[in-house]
Enzyme design. Structure first.
Site, PDB file in Angstrom:
ATOM      1  N   TRP A 273       0.911  -1.223   0.034  1.00  0.00           N
ATOM      2  CA  TRP A 273       0.222   0.089   0.009  1.00  0.00           C
ATOM      3  C   TRP A 273       0.775   1.308  -0.051  1.00  0.00           C
ATOM      4  O   TRP A 273       0.396   2.523  -0.269  1.00  0.00           O
ATOM      5  CB  TRP A 273      -0.886   0.028   1.164  1.00  0.00           C
ATOM      6  CG  TRP A 273      -0.251   0.361   2.441  1.00  0.00           C
ATOM      7  CD1 TRP A 273       0.868  -0.188   3.137  1.00  0.00           C
ATOM      8  CD2 TRP A 273      -0.729   1.449   3.303  1.00  0.00           C
ATOM      9  NE1 TRP A 273       1.094   0.687   4.508  1.00  0.00           N
ATOM     10  CE2 TRP A 273      -0.094   1.444   4.438  1.00  0.00           C
ATOM     11  CE3 TRP A 273      -1.846   2.289   3.433  1.00  0.00           C
ATOM     12  CZ2 TRP A 273      -0.088   2.065   5.593  1.00  0.00           C
ATOM     13  CZ3 TRP A 273      -2.045   3.181   4.534  1.00  0.00           C
ATOM     14  CH2 TRP A 273      -1.108   2.957   5.725  1.00  0.00           C
TER      15      TRP A 273
ATOM     16  N   GLU B 262       0.052  -2.279  12.699  1.00  0.00           N
ATOM     17  CA  GLU B 262       0.181  -3.825  12.610  1.00  0.00           C
ATOM     18  C   GLU B 262       0.206  -4.285  14.059  1.00  0.00           C
ATOM     19  O   GLU B 262       0.584  -5.636  13.989  1.00  0.00           O
ATOM     20  CB  GLU B 262       1.273  -4.206  11.748  1.00  0.00           C
ATOM     21  CG  GLU B 262       0.929  -3.777  10.181  1.00  0.00           C
ATOM     22  CD  GLU B 262       2.094  -3.733   9.376  1.00  0.00           C
ATOM     23  OE1 GLU B 262       3.280  -3.769   9.702  1.00  0.00           O
ATOM     24  OE2 GLU B 262       1.869  -3.906   8.178  1.00  0.00           O
TER      25      GLU B 262
END
Length: 770
Positions: free
Chosen positions: A354, A485
């Site tokens: 991304w 994350e």
């Protein structure tokens, strides 16, 4: 560590001499991967040049990772590295896939730079001309080595050694010869490509070497027939050069590489026939054309100007040439560390994430929309793989993998199954990039050649992922991971739901644009789902929890919920924006990637806390930029992480372009809001803003901000509100922007298609825009 010092007495002695200049790198964990790095000492060298485009030093970095790269979008290498990488050339199965290493037969060193020598070389990266230079001032001559990846002869990496004799009092001295000792250092054999033994060949009465081979493994067994051929040609390199003292001379060595042996050979022959100086000028000319198209110019803050120029140099080095001797191959995207790196775990193996769409794409789009289209084309080329990934995971439409490389398949390392399974927001981020691209270009051709399909199929994916919650009456998206994350497998990630909702609305809008040649399925259904997606919001604390069930006080890895304010520009009360920024800054890892602080800087500028913005602006690059060649690292010193970190660079450019310059991209307009100078700058210019075919330059000074119109596309006449009046923009006009804006640039409607509502979930709490 002390055992390490005991075993390395020279290093220990150096540490004692350097004191605080020696830095220790220890364990780090980043991007869902655990990295253990051997302890080592990093000594940064000073940049002594006063030219904003040239970075010079009297010695090289003590850590080779901080050497600069050269590249032309087809080939790239780090200077003095034994490795060359080629666009689209990968080797290894699934999570082991990485850029395939080609030995650097063009890696040539002057002996005076390898050993203790009375001469003092000067090492310079010239970002304006795309060349690395070594200058050695000797007793009888000045020797200059130029190293560059040719911007027109794109299959080549060139080494030129220019010898300029000094004038000598003795007239008989001109009959003497100058000897230059050099060394070719290609490194070991490639573990990725099964090259045959190098074979000699005579071309134009010169000894030339050739090696051809094939990659060993492809990422996915289904693509086994796609192993790639590779052929390299390179000059024979002697131990010494002998040059008459009577005149200057340029000696050129080079290598050419391509998947097609004929292309590599023919390009080698063509370069062989070129005059050395003309060969270099042809390269410089191509770089000049790039910089004429656009750029950021900063005065009053030399360090900032150098960092910005370095970023654009590294970006452009990984993007394809616009003109080349042979047609270019398909472009395989922009990875977090660019084309010159990607053979190792730390450098993300050259994969696309991304990072491309959310961090690098926006600044590239504003100045170089042709490259933005090529970045989207990489996704279009792999759409059929995304369709298969959606199918096998029980969804519809297109689901793009978290990491992709050659085949477009999922190639995330086996270490990190969670990111591959849950970090699905990448699919919506690709749609968000498409939204920005259409906002800036209205590119009908792109829509016809895949744009309509990719946007609507991404919407189909999110429509299939959203499940109605009968208790709330809203749609939930479960089993995801946001940009943070540190939290896996969550429900209703606030970032994921908003960017997914935008992709659903975009499909409704694009269905209208494409209806004359592309039939979409029930476009209003996409908008209905987007309208009814859950949007986590705490009414009492007036902030956005990062996901459903987030416990206040939990630490996070990087910017996540704060991305709603920018780049997503989701409307909210100013109090909500302030609370999001304040709270998440307090719980974000201090050693996270630079992009976090770039986004916090933009947020503080939005809420007009310029003092806090300046502090965070400094935090967004200090400690990440390594001297003397302005190479970015993923993590703040003393940690390192990925090197030549394009993702951090992209976030920093966004701080300047969308934060301090205040540019805002919308589907029906371009805005400039609260333009102001970056810290310590006296002038800030963004040259070559491309909006709907027009070319604009924004100048921000202490007392005045102006917009200069270079050209306008006849198909899209543009009108600007300058703070007092609506002004029709025509070429040559200079408009003074009065006040803080927003200064809005508009044009005629596009096919009379209704703009999407872009409101997501909990509509009774719909907030007021900033």
């Amino acid at each position: 560590m002390w055992n390490f010092l005991a075993r390395n007495k020279q290093v220990a002695a150096m540490l004692g001499l350097l004191g605080a200049a020696a830095l220790v790198v220890i364990f780090l964990a980043t991007r869902g991967r655990g990295h253990v790095i051997v302890e080592q000492f990093l000594v940064e060298t000073e940049d002594v040049s006063e030219d904003p485009y040239i970075f010079s030093a009297h010695s090289l970095p003590s850590d080779d990772r901080f050497m600069p790269s050269i590249g032309n979008g087809h080939l790239a290498t780090n200077v003095f590295s034994d490795t060359v990488y080629m666009n689209g050339l990968y080797n290894g199965r699934k999570g082991e896939s990485r850029r395939a290493r080609i030995p650097a037969w063009a890696n040539i060193r002057l002996n005076s730079t390898l050993t203790n020598h009375p001469y003092s070389p000067v090492y310079s990266l010239d970002t304006k001309h795309g060349v690395f230079q070594v200058t050695v001032d000797r007793d009888r001559s000045v020797v200059t080595q130029r190293i560059f990846a040719h911007r027109y002869y794109t299959r080549s990496i060139v080494n030129q050694i220019k010898v300029e004799p000094k004038t000598h009092a003795d007239p008989n001295f001109v009959h003497h010869e100058i000897w230059i000792a050099i060394k070719q250092m290609p490194g070991p054999e490639s573990k990725d490509i099964a090259f045959g033994s190098p074979t000699p060949e005579i071309i134009d009465e010169m000894l030339v070497w050739k090696a051809c081979g094939k990659t060993k493994e492809v990422e996915d067994p289904a693509f086994q027939g796609m192993l790639e051929d590779v052929c390299a040609y390179w000059s024979s390199v002697p131990d010494h050069l002998v040059v008459p003292h009577s005149r200057s001379k340029v000696i050129t060595f080079f290598m050419t590489v391509d998947k097609n042996e004929s292309v590599a050979r023919q390009e080698f022959i063509k370069i062989l026939q070129e005059d050395g100086e003309e060969l270099f000028e042809k390269h410089v000319e191509q770089w000049g054309r790039l910089y004429k198209q656009g750029g950021l110019e900063i005065e009053g803050n030399l360090q900032l100007a150098k960092i910005v120029n370095g970023i654009w140099y590294y970006f452009l080095s990984s993007l394809p040439s616009e003109e080349s001797h042979f047609p270019l191959d398909r472009f395989f995207g922009l990875s977090p560390t660019g084309l010159a790196r990607g053979g190792t775990f730390d450098d993300y193996e050259g994969h696309s994430f991304w990072d491309t769409e959310m961090w690098m794409f926006p600044p590239i789009l504003v100045l170089y929309p042709q490259y933005a289209r090529q970045l989207l084309q990489y996704r279009l080329d792999n759409a059929y793989v995304a369709a298969e990934l959606a199918r096998i995971t029980g969804s519809k439409g297109y689901r793009f993998p978290w990491e992709s490389a050659y085949t477009g398949s999922e190639v995330t390392q086996p270490c990190c199954p969670d990111v591959a399974e849950f970090e699905q927001h990448i699919t919506a981020c690709i749609a968000f990039a498409a939204r920005q691209y259409l906002s800036m270009t209205r590119d009908e051709d792109w829509l016809k050649h895949g744009g309509c399909s990719i946007v609507t199929n991404i919407a189909d994916f999110w429509a299939s992922r959203a499940v109605i919650n009968y208790s709330s009456g809203l749609y939930d998206i479960a089993n995801v991971m946001g940009p943070d994350e540190d939290h896996s497998n969550v429900t209703n990630s606030v970032f994921t739901n908003v960017v997914a909702g935008y992709s659903l609305y975009l499909a409704q809008y694009v269905a209208c644009q494409c209806k004359s040649y592309y039939m979409a399925k029930d476009p209003d259904h996409w908008a209905d789902i987007a309208w009814s997606l859950t949007l986590p919001y705490d009414e009492t604390l007036d902030y956005h929890p990062q996901f459903q069930g987030y416990r206040r006080g939990e630490g996070i890895k990087q910017a996540d919920a704060v991305l709603l304010g920018f780049p997503l520009q989701y409307p909210m009360n100013i109090s909500t924006r302030i609370n999001d920024l304040t709270y998440y800054e307090s719980v974000t890892r201090g050693n996270g990637p630079a992009m976090t602080w770039s986004m916090h800087t933009i947020g503080q500028l939005q809420i007009q806390d310029n003092l806090r913005a300046a502090t965070l602006f400094n935090k967004s690059y200090e400690g990440y930029v390594r001297e003397p060649f302005k190479v970015w690292t993923e993590l703040r010193r003393p940690k390192v992480g990925a090197v030549n970190f394009h993702t951090g660079m992209g976030g920093f450019l966004q701080t300047l372009m969308f934060g301090y310059a205040g540019i805002r991209i919308h589907l029906n307009r371009l805005e400039i809001t609260q333009p102001q100078l970056p810290p310590e700058a006296t002038k800030f210019r963004i040259k070559g803003i491309k909006y709907l075919g027009s070319n604009l330059t924004l100048d921000i000074r202490v007392l005045q901000t102006t917009l200069t119109v270079i050209s306008v596309d006849d198909d899209w006449p543009i009108l600007m509100y300058n703070g007092k009046y609506n002004v029709t923009l025509v070429p040559g006009m200079i408009v003074t922007l009065k006040g803080t804006g927003p200064f809005t640039i508009r044009t005629v409607p596009w096919k009379d298609c209704k703009l999407p509502v872009d409101t997501i979930g909990q509509n009774y709490l719909r907030p007021i825009g900033l």
